[in-house]
Enzyme design. Sequence first.
Site, PDB file in Angstrom:
ATOM      1  N   SER A 145      30.588  51.261  41.555  1.00  0.00           N
ATOM      2  CA  SER A 145      31.570  52.343  41.391  1.00  0.00           C
ATOM      3  C   SER A 145      30.806  53.631  41.117  1.00  0.00           C
ATOM      4  CB  SER A 145      32.472  52.020  40.185  1.00  0.00           C
ATOM      5  OG  SER A 145      33.267  53.137  39.838  1.00  0.00           O
ATOM      6  N   TYR A 158      34.160  49.402  31.572  1.00  0.00           N
ATOM      7  CA  TYR A 158      34.115  49.300  33.046  1.00  0.00           C
ATOM      8  C   TYR A 158      32.839  49.983  33.557  1.00  0.00           C
ATOM      9  CZ  TYR A 158      35.664  50.080  37.919  1.00  0.00           C
ATOM     10  OH  TYR A 158      35.766  50.116  39.289  1.00  0.00           O
TER      11      TYR A 158
HETATM   12  N1  LIG Z   1      39.976  51.487  43.939  1.00  0.00           N
HETATM   13  C1  LIG Z   1      39.108  52.229  43.299  1.00  0.00           C
HETATM   14  O1  LIG Z   1      39.404  53.371  42.901  1.00  0.00           O
HETATM   15  C2  LIG Z   1      37.710  51.730  43.075  1.00  0.00           C
HETATM   16  C3  LIG Z   1      36.698  52.676  42.790  1.00  0.00           C
HETATM   17  C4  LIG Z   1      35.410  52.216  42.557  1.00  0.00           C
HETATM   18  C5  LIG Z   1      35.112  50.862  42.621  1.00  0.00           C
HETATM   19  N2  LIG Z   1      36.112  49.974  42.899  1.00  0.00           N
HETATM   20  C6  LIG Z   1      35.755  48.557  42.925  1.00  0.00           C
HETATM   21  O2  LIG Z   1      36.121  48.006  44.170  1.00  0.00           O
HETATM   22  C7  LIG Z   1      36.349  46.603  44.027  1.00  0.00           C
HETATM   23  C8  LIG Z   1      37.646  46.231  44.717  1.00  0.00           C
HETATM   24  O3  LIG Z   1      38.722  46.877  44.067  1.00  0.00           O
HETATM   25  P1  LIG Z   1      40.061  47.355  44.808  1.00  0.00           P
HETATM   26  O4  LIG Z   1      40.152  48.816  44.611  1.00  0.00           O
HETATM   27  O5  LIG Z   1      40.127  46.771  46.164  1.00  0.00           O
HETATM   28  O6  LIG Z   1      41.135  46.728  43.814  1.00  0.00           O
HETATM   29  P2  LIG Z   1      42.262  45.633  44.076  1.00  0.00           P
HETATM   30  O7  LIG Z   1      42.883  45.440  42.735  1.00  0.00           O
HETATM   31  O8  LIG Z   1      43.101  46.026  45.229  1.00  0.00           O
HETATM   32  O9  LIG Z   1      41.419  44.339  44.494  1.00  0.00           O
HETATM   33  C9  LIG Z   1      40.699  43.560  43.583  1.00  0.00           C
HETATM   34  C10 LIG Z   1      40.826  42.097  44.020  1.00  0.00           C
HETATM   35  O10 LIG Z   1      40.020  41.306  43.130  1.00  0.00           O
HETATM   36  C11 LIG Z   1      40.790  40.158  42.772  1.00  0.00           C
HETATM   37  N3  LIG Z   1      40.348  39.696  41.459  1.00  0.00           N
HETATM   38  C12 LIG Z   1      40.613  40.251  40.258  1.00  0.00           C
HETATM   39  N4  LIG Z   1      40.064  39.532  39.289  1.00  0.00           N
HETATM   40  C13 LIG Z   1      39.426  38.485  39.887  1.00  0.00           C
HETATM   41  C14 LIG Z   1      38.681  37.405  39.398  1.00  0.00           C
HETATM   42  N5  LIG Z   1      38.465  37.212  38.098  1.00  0.00           N
HETATM   43  N6  LIG Z   1      38.156  36.517  40.312  1.00  0.00           N
HETATM   44  C15 LIG Z   1      38.376  36.685  41.623  1.00  0.00           C
HETATM   45  N7  LIG Z   1      39.106  37.698  42.139  1.00  0.00           N
HETATM   46  C16 LIG Z   1      39.614  38.585  41.275  1.00  0.00           C
HETATM   47  C17 LIG Z   1      42.230  40.635  42.744  1.00  0.00           C
HETATM   48  O11 LIG Z   1      43.150  39.556  42.869  1.00  0.00           O
HETATM   49  C18 LIG Z   1      42.265  41.599  43.908  1.00  0.00           C
HETATM   50  O12 LIG Z   1      42.662  40.948  45.107  1.00  0.00           O
HETATM   51  C19 LIG Z   1      36.336  46.332  42.510  1.00  0.00           C
HETATM   52  O13 LIG Z   1      35.095  45.795  42.137  1.00  0.00           O
HETATM   53  C20 LIG Z   1      36.508  47.721  41.914  1.00  0.00           C
HETATM   54  O14 LIG Z   1      35.957  47.825  40.618  1.00  0.00           O
HETATM   55  C21 LIG Z   1      37.400  50.381  43.143  1.00  0.00           C
END
Ligand SMILES: NC(=O)c1ccc[n+]([C@@H]2O[C@H](COP(=O)([O-])OP(=O)(O)OC[C@H]3O[C@@H](n4cnc5c(N)ncnc54)[C@H](O)[C@@H]3O)[C@@H](O)[C@H]2O)c1
Length: 258
Positions: A145, A158
Amino acid sequence: MGRFDGATVLITGAAGGLGSSAAKGFASEGARLVLSDIDEKALADLAGMLPSETAILAGNVADEKLSEDLVGLAIEKFGRLDIAVNNAGIVQSFVRLPQVPSDEARRVLEIDLLGVFYAMKHQIPQMERQFKTSGKGGAIVNIASAAGLSGAPKLSVYAAAKHGVVGLTRSAAVEYASKGLRINAICPAHTRTAMVDSFVRVSGAPEAEALAELTRGVPMKRVAEVEEVVTAILFAADPANSFMTGHALAVDGGVGAI
Ligand SMILES: NC(=O)c1ccc[n+]([C@@H]2O[C@H](COP(=O)([O-])OP(=O)(O)OC[C@H]3O[C@@H](n4cnc5c(N)ncnc54)[C@H](O)[C@@H]3O)[C@@H](O)[C@H]2O)c1
């Protein structure tokens, strides 16, 4: 010809915003997929709509056994593991550090940091073995991130987890640079997925106002679209991108340039 023809690609958190879009991106470029998520139904629904050969296994990335089983599934179904996208993650409550419940801090670290550690711990030896026997290495892409590159007020745990993911990425990249593995991290700023939706909900403000507040420090003055981050994930995984390793690639609308 797709960039990932015949490659086996493992993705965790595959049912979420970034994970499902990455799965579609790899599938459209010829990959065979091993997908995992804690949300069993959403995972099965996604697999049902993909054109590629796809194996699925639901589970929690904080459970080390899942990481071992996912590599086993890739070998059983497809005979190898070429690319892993360690993407599953959760966000914490949007509060200052003393207000973060310790149980929640442990859960965030277990999923966002140890989940990536367990994944790499089981993926690396398999990719190294393949390199020794076939000369064909592998690529790991960890989803960190922008909060893994600088402080993130009201997201301290986080941010600590994501800084940790960058540390794991850089360290393992050096350990395996001459052993056929490339290991990189993608560091997105706010991206339009369920994660950003939850920020908007928690803020209680109208969506446009909440998004304006969220992106106040972003030179592009907007959140990222999922496809913009997925483009970077596929770039980092692309075998043609053969000299990039140990890199933490910001996809942040210019935040890191300030
Ligand atoms: N969306 C943002 O703004 C953003 C920014 C920076 C980084 N990220 C990172 O991107 C990655 C994906 O996030 P996203 O935005 O697609 O969010 P999202 O919530 O749409 O997807 C996350 C997925 O991870 C799954 N998940 C959650 N806990 C879990 C666990 N313990 N074991 C297995 N699966 C699990 C959820 O069911 C979900 O399908 C994450 O690591 C997040 O930290 C997201």
